[in-house]
Design an enzyme around this catalytic site. Structure first.
Site, short mmCIF file in Angstrom:
data_model
loop_
_atom_site.label_atom_id
_atom_site.label_comp_id
_atom_site.label_asym_id
_atom_site.label_seq_id
_atom_site.Cartn_x
_atom_site.Cartn_y
_atom_site.Cartn_z
N HIS A 13 -7.19 36.93 -48.86
CA HIS A 13 -8.46 37.18 -48.15
C HIS A 13 -8.13 37.52 -46.70
CE1 HIS A 13 -12.88 36.14 -47.35
NE2 HIS A 13 -12.39 36.55 -46.19
N HIS A 15 -9.16 40.42 -43.23
CA HIS A 15 -9.92 41.52 -42.64
C HIS A 15 -8.98 42.36 -41.78
CE1 HIS A 15 -13.86 39.73 -43.71
NE2 HIS A 15 -13.20 38.59 -43.58
N LEU A 16 -8.89 43.65 -42.10
CA LEU A 16 -8.03 44.55 -41.33
C LEU A 16 -8.84 45.48 -40.43
CD1 LEU A 16 -5.49 45.51 -44.14
CD2 LEU A 16 -5.08 44.00 -42.19
N ARG A 17 -10.14 45.60 -40.69
CA ARG A 17 -11.00 46.56 -39.99
C ARG A 17 -10.56 47.99 -40.34
NH1 ARG A 17 -14.00 42.30 -39.86
NH2 ARG A 17 -13.84 40.95 -38.03
N ASN A 41 -16.00 44.72 -45.71
CA ASN A 41 -17.17 44.73 -44.81
C ASN A 41 -16.90 45.57 -43.57
OD1 ASN A 41 -15.33 42.67 -44.06
ND2 ASN A 41 -16.92 41.53 -42.96
N HIS A 136 -18.63 34.67 -50.45
CA HIS A 136 -18.84 33.97 -49.18
C HIS A 136 -19.91 32.93 -49.46
CE1 HIS A 136 -19.03 33.77 -44.64
NE2 HIS A 136 -20.07 33.03 -45.03
N HIS A 174 -12.61 30.87 -48.53
CA HIS A 174 -12.53 30.06 -47.30
C HIS A 174 -13.39 28.80 -47.36
CE1 HIS A 174 -16.11 32.42 -46.58
NE2 HIS A 174 -15.48 33.46 -46.08
N LEU A 219 -16.78 31.75 -39.42
CA LEU A 219 -17.78 31.43 -40.43
C LEU A 219 -17.15 31.49 -41.82
CD1 LEU A 219 -20.89 33.36 -39.07
CD2 LEU A 219 -20.55 30.88 -39.12
N HIS A 251 -11.13 40.29 -33.54
CA HIS A 251 -12.18 40.66 -32.59
C HIS A 251 -11.53 40.70 -31.21
CE1 HIS A 251 -15.60 40.18 -35.33
NE2 HIS A 251 -15.07 39.05 -35.74
N ALA A 263 -17.72 35.83 -34.80
CA ALA A 263 -17.08 34.82 -35.63
C ALA A 263 -15.82 35.40 -36.26
CB ALA A 263 -18.03 34.35 -36.72
#
Length: 344
Positions: A13, A15-17, A41, A136, A174, A219, A251, A263
């Site tokens: 899990h 996030h790479l953007r 996302n 989620h 998560h 989150l 971020h 978050a």
């Protein structure tokens, strides 16, 4: 134990953007993990197999030379996802799952599912083809306390879902509470969970005592110490239902240190060392390999990696900041602090 050798770990899990962010995030992750479940996302979200494969190509363009990195892709579940898309996932070499965000639950989740009952036709196909549904697990009603949203999701959404689709393959992402850990333990083998490094190492006191620490804000939010202790117990238990998922989420410093801060914790550059720290603190470093390198691959029906990495018990200071995008900085999880393990 001062040195440990593991099968190459995977991150189930992350996030790479997209766009310029990949220049930072992909090399950081690829130097730690062989495979990664890449969250969909984006803006706009990754909603079809074709879009997922195009996103994978953009990721691979930033993979370091000589590093064996295999991003695994996920579709973004919306109210309008076609049941026929599930068969395409099943037949795809690189797309492995579909991710359900309750609408408004977290970053870039506005296109998420508004009512899970609307998408039962798609979920029926997920159960049929044994394609994992990644969740989620929080309700998003404004009147529900943010510290109670995971438990309410278990009671109001997930329990009825599993009664309707008992063979559905699910990863509760998560997890952050004792209730979620016990829920997973009580289910059949088709229900598993990922756990982040921040939820093993920290609790809400770390985020709030002595002033708000925005770089601990994620989150689902950090919970009480008692929940942290339960997560440590199940993560280090050797139970194959629990495996590694960093939820590393970049971020910029400006977006975090803000009146309405974003978050997400960025743990990718030192994630496996952070997990080693957590496992070692409870005297179970020898169980890290199963959690990090075996159980997730087994759940997804993928072969375990054959290459290995080594960790040595040697202090390292996590950088205070890292370059990110143009003229911006990102603050990694536990920035400027010393941890006791180093990848060699």
């Amino acid at each position: 134990m001062n040195t440990i050798t593991l099968l190459q770990p995977d991150d189930w899990h992350v996030h790479l953007r997209d766009g310029l962010a990949l220049k930072r995030t992909v090399p950081d992750l690829a130097r730690q993990f062989s495979r990664a479940i890449c969250m969909p996302n984006l803006v706009p979200p990754v909603k079809t197999v074709d879009e997922a494969l195009a996103y994978r190509e953009r990721i691979m363009a930033h993979a370091p030379e000589g590093v064996n990195f295999d991003p695994r892709m996920v579709l973004y579940f919306t109210d309008y996802t076609s049941p026929e898309e599930v068969k395409k996932i099943k037949d795809s070499e690189y797309v492995n799952a579909i991710k359900l965000y309750p609408a408004g639950a977290t970053t870039n989740s506005d296109n998420g599912v508004s009512d899970i009952r609307k998408v039962y036709a798609v979920i029926e196909q997920l159960e049929k083809y044994q394609v994992p549904l990644l969740l989620h697990g929080e309700v998003t009603h404004n009147h529900v306390d943010i510290f109670d949203r995971e438990k309410r999701f278990l009671d109001e959404v997930l329990s009825p879902l599993l009664k309707q689709f008992p063979a559905l393959k699910i990863v509760l992402e998560h997890i952050t509470t004792s209730e979620a850990a016990h829920f997973v333990l009580e289910q059949d083998r088709n229900v598993a969970a990922t756990i982040t490094p921040q939820h093993l190492l920290f609790n809400r006191n770390d985020m709030l005592v002595g002033g708000i620490k925005p770089h601990f804000y994620c989150l689902p939010i950090l919970k009480r110490q008692s929940h942290q202790q339960t997560l440590l117990e199940v993560a280090t238990s050797g139970n194959p239902k629990f495996f590694l998922g960093t939820d590393s989420a970049p971020h910029s410093k400006n977006a975090k240190e803000n009146a309405c801060g974003c978050a997400g914790c960025y743990s990718a550059p030192t994630a496996i060392e952070l997990y080693a720290q957590a496992f070692d603190q409870v005297g179970r470093i020898e169980r890290l390999e199963g959690f990090a390198s075996m159980f997730g691959a087994d759940f997804y029906g993928l072969p375990r990696n054959t290459q290995t990495i080594s960790l040595v018990k040697e202090p390292q200071v996590i950088p205070a900041s890292l370059e990110y995008l143009e003229n911006e900085q990102i603050i990694p999880l536990y920035a400027g602090q010393t941890i006791q393990w180093r990848k060699v």
